[in-house]
Design an enzyme around this catalytic site. Structure first.
Site, PDB file in Angstrom:
ATOM      1  N   ARG A 105     -12.509  -4.405  -8.149  1.00  0.00           N
ATOM      2  CA  ARG A 105     -12.972  -3.716  -9.350  1.00  0.00           C
ATOM      3  C   ARG A 105     -12.475  -4.467 -10.580  1.00  0.00           C
ATOM      4  O   ARG A 105     -11.307  -4.858 -10.656  1.00  0.00           O
ATOM      5  CB  ARG A 105     -12.447  -2.274  -9.408  1.00  0.00           C
ATOM      6  CG  ARG A 105     -13.064  -1.319  -8.397  1.00  0.00           C
ATOM      7  CD  ARG A 105     -14.512  -0.983  -8.756  1.00  0.00           C
ATOM      8  NE  ARG A 105     -15.058   0.028  -7.861  1.00  0.00           N
ATOM      9  CZ  ARG A 105     -15.650  -0.240  -6.705  1.00  0.00           C
ATOM     10  NH1 ARG A 105     -15.741  -1.502  -6.288  1.00  0.00           N
ATOM     11  NH2 ARG A 105     -16.149   0.738  -5.960  1.00  0.00           N
ATOM     12  N   GLU A 147     -19.977  -4.929 -16.744  1.00  0.00           N
ATOM     13  CA  GLU A 147     -20.992  -5.739 -16.071  1.00  0.00           C
ATOM     14  C   GLU A 147     -22.389  -5.301 -16.503  1.00  0.00           C
ATOM     15  O   GLU A 147     -22.603  -4.119 -16.753  1.00  0.00           O
ATOM     16  CB  GLU A 147     -20.847  -5.611 -14.547  1.00  0.00           C
ATOM     17  CG  GLU A 147     -19.531  -6.175 -14.026  1.00  0.00           C
ATOM     18  CD  GLU A 147     -19.441  -6.120 -12.494  1.00  0.00           C
ATOM     19  OE1 GLU A 147     -20.444  -5.738 -11.843  1.00  0.00           O
ATOM     20  OE2 GLU A 147     -18.379  -6.482 -11.952  1.00  0.00           O
ATOM     21  N   HIS A 162     -20.510 -10.706  -9.070  1.00  0.00           N
ATOM     22  CA  HIS A 162     -20.424  -9.522  -8.203  1.00  0.00           C
ATOM     23  C   HIS A 162     -21.246  -9.723  -6.924  1.00  0.00           C
ATOM     24  O   HIS A 162     -22.193  -8.985  -6.640  1.00  0.00           O
ATOM     25  CB  HIS A 162     -20.895  -8.277  -8.947  1.00  0.00           C
ATOM     26  CG  HIS A 162     -20.294  -7.010  -8.396  1.00  0.00           C
ATOM     27  ND1 HIS A 162     -20.011  -5.927  -9.170  1.00  0.00           N
ATOM     28  CD2 HIS A 162     -19.917  -6.666  -7.138  1.00  0.00           C
ATOM     29  CE1 HIS A 162     -19.493  -4.967  -8.430  1.00  0.00           C
ATOM     30  NE2 HIS A 162     -19.423  -5.393  -7.173  1.00  0.00           N
ATOM     31  N   ASP A 222       0.880  -1.167   0.000  1.00  0.00           N
ATOM     32  CA  ASP A 222       0.000   0.000   0.000  1.00  0.00           C
ATOM     33  C   ASP A 222       0.915   1.214   0.000  1.00  0.00           C
ATOM     34  O   ASP A 222       1.864   1.259   0.792  1.00  0.00           O
ATOM     35  CB  ASP A 222      -0.898   0.005   1.237  1.00  0.00           C
ATOM     36  CG  ASP A 222      -1.955   1.109   1.187  1.00  0.00           C
ATOM     37  OD1 ASP A 222      -1.553   2.300   1.213  1.00  0.00           O
ATOM     38  OD2 ASP A 222      -3.148   0.802   1.123  1.00  0.00           O
ATOM     39  N   ALA A 224     -20.746  -7.957  -1.799  1.00  0.00           N
ATOM     40  CA  ALA A 224     -21.548  -7.293  -0.760  1.00  0.00           C
ATOM     41  C   ALA A 224     -22.932  -7.920  -0.632  1.00  0.00           C
ATOM     42  O   ALA A 224     -23.786  -7.369   0.064  1.00  0.00           O
ATOM     43  CB  ALA A 224     -21.681  -5.812  -1.073  1.00  0.00           C
TER      44      ALA A 224
END
Length: 540
Positions: A233, A262, A280, A171, A283
């Site tokens: 992503r 998508e 996807h 990161d 979530a």
């Protein structure tokens, strides 16, 4: 009476909040598009949506009523934020609601790859008993590489440690001390981790820096049999490279939950041996959908009733008068953040902002956020003048602020130091004339340089011929120098110095190699800044 439009199906708990809220009317209208969406949005004060509706400039054309949009989720790609800002519409999201669900799905994909779950299940569906064919591998003792150590990356890391995995992390803002506290091994680049890891997962936004993060060139660097996972992503991995990696055996498996376009129902990866693909679902848990619905409705109600703005991705919580007074300083604070992110180039654990002169007497909290937005902009999705300080602190970066109302060489100036990874970078800026941002200090050297466009910044020894040598290289490569500024140590030649050149063209790898071959140059970077007059969406 405030009116709220529900554009997608949300959890019942969110609807219950709307039912119970005083002074709120609501309607549920799903699957809207085109003229029907445009006219509906103009009937309401605010709207909440998920991913089933796309808000385009045309959707907001002629809108004079809508004041707020909330995305019940993290990504706001389906909302044209620039168009919303132009209409004075606040765009907010719910960044924490699906963190755990996404981390869990990442680990579910990792385990499915390791134990061939999907293929083994399909063999039974087709009437076969193929125990020997589906020999798996245990994850204990293996190494997991994580790119992006934000909320989700850290949750994945904690689960990996629970499975006795070694975690290697990249990161741009992760420092050695932070890595030690998280019990992960920090690396300087993604390419550095590739030969070390057995699994790779990414948890970053899709940006020019992360697009195609794993491509053909990386296949020659990976540890043979690397398994890769993406629930972040689509586009972060190059699909052609994934196909080639599976065919050649350089990759041992691919697990995807997201795709560049998508919905995606046709991909060469679907059905390939060693793949697990889902539509996807990161979530898609009852708990996550409940959390984002409840959080999203609270955001709308609080904004409509009190004017409170939280988790905004496009606008500043400032009244017009204050914004007008601080606009120039917001601009230079943001540009200083962009500059120092690129010039420092490593993990950061401390930011020190120093205000001097008239600006020191203002409420500088929003200026702090503007700097943080620039510092994070190319690393964190939707960093802006509202959420950037929170995002900075979430990454364990300490922020300190100093004020000195005594006027120096300029009526007002902002100087910032960023520290981490054993080094410190410093830059100062001021506004000259009619809103002209200028760099006035860099790593202790005083100068006056443009703060826009493409900059070539180089530390060097102050010896004869250095400027001529740099100019010759750019001339040989057909690159025009628009402006040049040099600051040096002391008043006598022979010490250290720093130069900043404004360029009119791209700097190729060959040109950079020629520049770095000049013996007197100790450090050189091309810094990409906004153009003259270009402002971030939350300021423009």
């Amino acid at each position: 009476m405030h009116r709220i439009l529900v554009l997608d199906d949300i959890a019942q708990e969110g609807i219950d909040l709307l039912e119970a809220a005083e002074g709120i009317e609501y309607e549920v209208r799903t699957k809207l598009k085109g003229d029907e969406l445009r006219s509906s949005l103009n009937e309401f004060d605010a709207a909440i949506l998920r991913s089933g509706v796309t808000i385009t400039p045309e959707s907001l054309e002629g809108n004079t009523r809508l004041r707020a949009l909330v995305r019940a989720g993290v990504g706001t790609d389906n909302i044209d934020k620039a168009a919303a800002t132009r209409r004075g519409i606040v765009v907010m999201n719910t960044p924490a609601g699906n963190t755990v669900s996404t981390a869990e799905h990442t680990f579910a994909m990792l385990l499915a790859l390791s134990r061939n779950i999907a293929a083994a299940n399909q063999s039974l569906v087709e009437g076969r008993w193929d125990r020997k064919k589906f020999m798996g591998t245990q994850v204990a003792g293996k190494s997991l590489g994580i790119v992006g150590m934000g909320r989700i990356g850290r949750e994945v890391a904690s689960r990996a440690r629970a499975f006795d995995m070694e975690v290697v992390a990249f990161d741009p803002f992760l420092t050695d001390d932070q890595a030690e506290s998280l019990k992960v091994k920090r690396v300087e680049t993604v390419d550095e981790m590739l030969p070390m890891i057995d699994y790779l997962t990414v948890h970053t936004p899709l940006t020019p820096e992360t697009k195609g993060l794993i491509g053909m060139a990386q296949l020659d660097k990976v540890k043979p049999g690397l398994r890769v996972i993406n629930v972040a992503r689509g586009g972060i991995y190059d699909h052609d490279a994934l196909v080639e990696g599976l065919k050649s055996g350089k990759l041992g498996g691919v697990a995807l939950d997201v795709y560049e376009d998508e919905p995606c129902t046709d991909s060469p990866l679907f059905g390939m041996e060693g793949t697990v693909c889902t539509p996807h679902l990161g979530a898609s848990t009852e708990e996550a959908q409940t959390q984002v619905a409840v959080e999203g409705i609270h955001l709308l109600i609080n904004y409509l009733k009190t004017g409170e703005i939280r988790h905004s991705v496009n606008v500043a919580s400032l009244d017009p008068k204050t914004l007008d007074e601080l606009r120039s300083y917001l601009n230079i604070a943001h540009r200083l953040g962009l500059l120092l992110h690129q010039w420092h180039g490593g993990g950061i654990d401390h930011v020190r902002i120093m205000y001097r002169g008239a600006v020191a007497g203002k409420d500088t909290r929003v200026l702090n956020n503007a700097f943080c937005a620039g510092l994070l902009e190319r690393v964190v999705e939707d960093a802006n003048v509202i959420n950037s300080e929170m995002l900075l602190r979430e990454r364990g970066i300490e922020l300190s602020v100093e004020h000195n109302c005594e006027q120096g060489a300029f009526t007002s100036s902002i100087t910032v130091e960023v520290s981490g990874s054993g080094k410190t970078a410093q830059a100062g800026a001021a506004v000259l004339g009619h809103e002209m941002p200028r760099l006035i200090l860099l790593d202790g050297y005083r100068l006056e340089s443009y703060l826009d466009g493409r900059l070539f910044v180089f530390s060097h020894q102050d010896v004869p011929g250095i400027i001529g040598g740099v100019g010759t290289v750019f001339g040989n490569h057909g690159i025009n120098i628009a402006q040049m500024a040099v600051g040096r140590e002391g008043t006598s030649p022979g010490g250290n110095a720093i130069g900043v050149l404004s360029l009119d063209g791209d700097v190729s790898d060959e040109a950079m190699a020629d520049l770095k071959s000049i013996k007197a140059i100790t450090q050189a970077k091309v810094i990409e800044m906004p153009g003259v007059g270009d402002l971030p969406s939350w300021l423009s």
